[in-house]
Design a protein around this motif. Structure first.
Motif, short mmCIF file in Angstrom:
data_model
loop_
_atom_site.label_atom_id
_atom_site.label_comp_id
_atom_site.label_asym_id
_atom_site.label_seq_id
_atom_site.Cartn_x
_atom_site.Cartn_y
_atom_site.Cartn_z
N HIS A 12 11.91 56.03 34.67
CA HIS A 12 12.96 57.02 35.25
C HIS A 12 12.87 57.46 36.70
O HIS A 12 13.63 57.26 37.70
N ARG A 13 11.52 58.14 36.70
CA ARG A 13 11.43 58.97 38.10
C ARG A 13 11.18 57.86 39.06
O ARG A 13 11.51 58.06 40.15
N TRP A 18 12.92 55.86 44.12
CA TRP A 18 13.39 54.73 44.90
C TRP A 18 14.90 54.65 45.28
O TRP A 18 15.16 54.39 46.44
N ILE A 19 15.85 55.11 44.54
CA ILE A 19 17.30 55.08 44.78
C ILE A 19 17.38 56.04 45.81
O ILE A 19 18.02 55.82 46.95
N ALA A 20 16.74 57.15 45.90
CA ALA A 20 16.80 58.23 46.80
C ALA A 20 16.19 57.60 48.29
O ALA A 20 16.93 57.98 49.26
N PRO A 84 20.69 69.84 33.71
CA PRO A 84 21.35 71.13 33.79
C PRO A 84 22.81 70.87 33.23
O PRO A 84 23.80 70.97 34.08
N SER A 85 23.07 71.19 31.94
CA SER A 85 24.44 70.88 31.37
C SER A 85 24.12 71.42 30.20
O SER A 85 23.38 71.72 29.28
N THR A 86 25.38 71.98 29.64
CA THR A 86 25.52 72.44 28.24
C THR A 86 26.43 71.50 27.52
O THR A 86 26.64 71.80 26.27
N CYS A 87 26.68 70.36 28.05
CA CYS A 87 27.33 69.48 27.29
C CYS A 87 26.45 68.60 26.08
O CYS A 87 25.20 68.45 26.54
N ILE A 129 17.52 64.28 40.08
CA ILE A 129 17.52 63.37 39.01
C ILE A 129 16.28 63.01 38.61
O ILE A 129 15.66 63.04 37.30
N ALA A 130 15.62 62.58 39.73
CA ALA A 130 14.03 61.92 39.70
C ALA A 130 13.24 63.03 39.12
O ALA A 130 12.32 62.69 38.20
N ASN A 131 13.40 64.36 39.49
CA ASN A 131 12.25 65.24 39.00
C ASN A 131 13.01 66.27 37.97
O ASN A 131 12.31 67.47 38.02
N LEU A 132 13.95 65.86 37.09
CA LEU A 132 14.18 66.82 36.18
C LEU A 132 13.12 66.89 35.14
O LEU A 132 12.35 66.13 34.92
N PRO A 133 13.01 68.00 34.63
CA PRO A 133 11.89 68.42 33.93
C PRO A 133 12.16 67.84 32.40
O PRO A 133 13.13 67.46 31.86
N GLU A 134 10.79 67.82 31.71
CA GLU A 134 10.74 66.79 30.40
C GLU A 134 11.16 67.90 29.35
O GLU A 134 10.93 69.15 29.39
N ARG A 135 11.97 67.47 28.29
CA ARG A 135 11.98 68.13 27.29
C ARG A 135 11.14 68.04 26.25
O ARG A 135 10.65 67.04 26.22
N LYS A 136 11.07 69.06 25.44
CA LYS A 136 9.98 69.30 24.40
C LYS A 136 10.46 68.62 23.37
O LYS A 136 11.21 69.49 22.57
N ILE A 137 10.45 67.21 23.02
CA ILE A 137 11.00 66.86 21.95
C ILE A 137 9.80 65.78 21.21
O ILE A 137 8.89 65.57 22.15
#
Length: 140
Positions: A12-13, A18-20, A84-87, A129-137
């Motif tokens: 993903h990153r 690359w897109i950026a 960064p969403s509450t959806c 988007i590339a640098n979004l933090p990892e979720r703790k799952i």
């Protein structure tokens, strides 16, 4: 395709950086929507991959069994990244449960649309988007 959390996040990153870069180089004046760049990235960098929605995080989340809905194209609660969403579903597309609230991915789609073609803004969003933090799952 069987993908693990670390690999999904890494790819993903790599894809979004690359897109950026493509948008920072302004694509030599070509009008290229972000969805086309996602497909081009996969084809050029990982031709044997076929990720769900051309997204490695969606591929990871979709491979996990959800007892309420079974195996689904969208298991957004299993996305390995913190948007960064509450959806609760499609948080990449929406900031809230209101369908008219654009999430980061939707903003990037809009900025890269040929009629808008604000590639500088699209590049900034792609880096975010590339640098979004990892979720703790937990890995399954």
């Amino acid at each position: 395709m069987n993908i693990y959390k670390d690999e999904a996040i890494r790819k993903h990153r790599e894809m979004w950086n690359w897109i950026a870069e493509q948008y920072e180089n302004e694509l030599d004046g070509l009008d290229v929507p972000v969805n086309h760049l996602k497909a081009k990235f996969v084809k050029e960098h990982y031709p044997n991959d076929d990720p769900n929605s051309m997204c490695y995080c969606c591929e990871y989340a979709g491979r996990v069994w959800n007892p309420e809905i079974g195996r689904s194209k969208y298991n957004c609660e299993r996305c390995p990244l913190e948007w960064p969403s509450t959806c609760c579903e499609l948080m990449c597309l929406h900031k809230t449960d209101e369908l008219d609230s654009d999430g980061l991915y939707e903003q990037c789609i809009y900025q890269s649309h040929p009629y808008i073609a604000n590639y500088k803004k699209a590049a900034i969003i792609a880096r975010e988007i590339a640098n979004l933090p990892e979720r703790k799952i937990e890995e399954e």
